[in-house]
Design a protein around this motif. Structure first.
Motif, PDB file in Angstrom:
ATOM      1  N   GLN A 254       0.832  -1.200   0.000  1.00 57.71           N
ATOM      2  CA  GLN A 254       0.000   0.000   0.000  1.00 57.71           C
ATOM      3  C   GLN A 254       0.868   1.252   0.000  1.00 57.71           C
ATOM      4  O   GLN A 254       0.421   2.317  -0.419  1.00 57.71           O
ATOM      5  N   THR A 255       2.119   1.108   0.480  1.00 57.99           N
ATOM      6  CA  THR A 255       2.972   2.293   0.636  1.00 57.99           C
ATOM      7  C   THR A 255       4.342   2.169  -0.030  1.00 57.99           C
ATOM      8  O   THR A 255       5.066   3.160  -0.105  1.00 57.99           O
ATOM      9  N   ILE A 256       4.716   0.981  -0.494  1.00 58.05           N
ATOM     10  CA  ILE A 256       6.010   0.848  -1.161  1.00 58.05           C
ATOM     11  C   ILE A 256       5.816   0.274  -2.554  1.00 58.05           C
ATOM     12  O   ILE A 256       4.772  -0.304  -2.871  1.00 58.05           O
ATOM     13  N   ALA A 257       6.830   0.414  -3.391  1.00 62.34           N
ATOM     14  CA  ALA A 257       6.745  -0.015  -4.783  1.00 62.34           C
ATOM     15  C   ALA A 257       6.785  -1.531  -4.897  1.00 62.34           C
ATOM     16  O   ALA A 257       7.425  -2.222  -4.094  1.00 62.34           O
ATOM     17  N   ALA A 258       6.131  -2.041  -5.925  1.00 59.16           N
ATOM     18  CA  ALA A 258       6.137  -3.483  -6.179  1.00 59.16           C
ATOM     19  C   ALA A 258       7.542  -3.980  -6.469  1.00 59.16           C
ATOM     20  O   ALA A 258       7.923  -5.086  -6.083  1.00 59.16           O
TER      21      ALA A 258
ATOM     22  N   ASP B  69      15.858   8.131  -0.680  1.00 63.41           N
ATOM     23  CA  ASP B  69      14.762   8.697  -1.483  1.00 63.41           C
ATOM     24  C   ASP B  69      13.455   8.796  -0.706  1.00 63.41           C
ATOM     25  O   ASP B  69      12.450   9.247  -1.241  1.00 63.41           O
ATOM     26  N   GLY B  70      13.455   8.335   0.553  1.00 68.07           N
ATOM     27  CA  GLY B  70      12.276   8.494   1.393  1.00 68.07           C
ATOM     28  C   GLY B  70      11.291   7.345   1.345  1.00 68.07           C
ATOM     29  O   GLY B  70      10.081   7.566   1.368  1.00 68.07           O
ATOM     30  N   VAL B  71      11.769   6.105   1.283  1.00 69.27           N
ATOM     31  CA  VAL B  71      10.877   4.949   1.276  1.00 69.27           C
ATOM     32  C   VAL B  71      10.145   4.848   2.617  1.00 69.27           C
ATOM     33  O   VAL B  71      10.663   5.260   3.657  1.00 69.27           O
ATOM     34  N   ASP B  72       8.938   4.297   2.588  1.00 71.13           N
ATOM     35  CA  ASP B  72       8.173   4.109   3.813  1.00 71.13           C
ATOM     36  C   ASP B  72       8.806   2.985   4.639  1.00 71.13           C
ATOM     37  O   ASP B  72       8.799   1.815   4.228  1.00 71.13           O
TER      38      ASP B  72
END
Length: 288
Positions: free
Chosen positions: A88-92, A143-146
């Motif tokens: 829901q908050t990070i890239a696949a 880069d600010g990943v969750d």
């Protein structure tokens, strides 16, 4: 390794890697745990019915039942449940990269805790894998990943490692498709508890969600799992796991192609290093 096994391994890697992209679409439009629990209910029911039609039964050995339960809990409920929430908050692509390190963790656990010997090439592969993960994680965190989603994925890959060790016992003794269906029903039963307790049925129905759900249910959910069990039974877990070195490449490529996710230079470098590490570890296990 014959040509049929090679084709099965390539098919499994492609199907397994594509699951992250279709899952990312699903969680954009539906509550993650509810969607996953329903997916396993459908996949598991289909698997059991098809297996019964083929003459398979539920008379499994104690080792097989243990594998069914552990695999259902660790892979389906924990690993995939945590990944669905995380995406829901990070890239696949990031979720796929983290999950692809599973063969490295399996080798590490075997070396440190199960008394398995590992050659110099395998040790080099483990070191390379760690370096690759550090490269990618450093770039993503900058880069600010969750971080919450990242931690969920890390816990999930540990659960996947346990599930992979458990499947060795479940893959032998026949009734493969029945085992696949049953372990999915185990995962579904567990996932319904937090789904009903913490989620509301808020679904944005559209064609993207329907296509992604059908694809995820049938291809990565049922077909890929069955292919993996058959492949392990055909050539053994060590040789079958060699195909995992393709997962970092395929996971990132599919997410970039279908979701338009941006892939940085450090991501590419890290993926190459991790894939090389996985390949080195698996080759080190092959007999001379």
């Amino acid at each position: 390794m014959d040509i049929r096994a090679i084709l099965m391994g390539l098919a499994f890697a492609a199907m397994w890697s594509s699951a992250f992209t279709s899952a990312r679409v699903i969680v954009e439009y539906a509550p993650p745990l509810t969607a996953l629990a329903f997916r396993f209910l459908v996949s598991g029911t289909l698997g059991v019915l098809i297996a019964a039609a083929l003459g398979q039964n539920m008379r499994l050995s104690r080792q097989q039942w243990t594998g069914v339960v552990v695999f259902g809990v660790c892979q389906n409920a924990l690993y995939l449940g945590l990944n669905f929430v995380a995406m829901q908050t990070i890239a696949a692509s990031l979720a796929a990269i983290i999950a692809s390190t599973m063969p490295l963790l399996v080798a590490l656990v075997g070396w440190l805790f199960l008394g398995q010997k590992i050659k110099a090439l395998g040790i080099a592969g483990l070191i390379a894998g760690v370096i690759g993960v550090v490269v990618i994680m450093g770039a993503r965190i900058t880069d600010g990943v969750d971080l919450y989603g990242l931690i969920l994925c890390l816990i999930g890959v540990v659960s996947l490692t346990i599930a992979t060790l458990a499947v060795l016992g479940a893959a032998s003794g026949g009734n493969v498709l029945m085992i696949v269906g049953l372990q999915m029903l185990v995962g579904s039963a567990i996932l319904w508890v937090p789904a009903l307790a913490f989620e509301t049925f808020d679904v944005n129905w559209n064609w993207q969600l329907i296509v992604a759900f059908i694809y995820t249910t049938i291809v990565p959910g049922l077909l890929a799992t069955w292919v993996w069990f058959v492949l392990v039974g055909r050539i053994g877990a060590v040789k079958a796991s060699t195909f995992h070195f393709l997962n970092p490449f395929l996971g990132v490529a599919i997410a970039a192609a279908l979701l338009g996710e941006t892939i940085g230079l450090l991501d590419v470098l890290g993926v190459v290093i991790i894939a090389g590490g996985i390949l080195a570890v698996q080759l080190s296990k092959q007999p001379a």
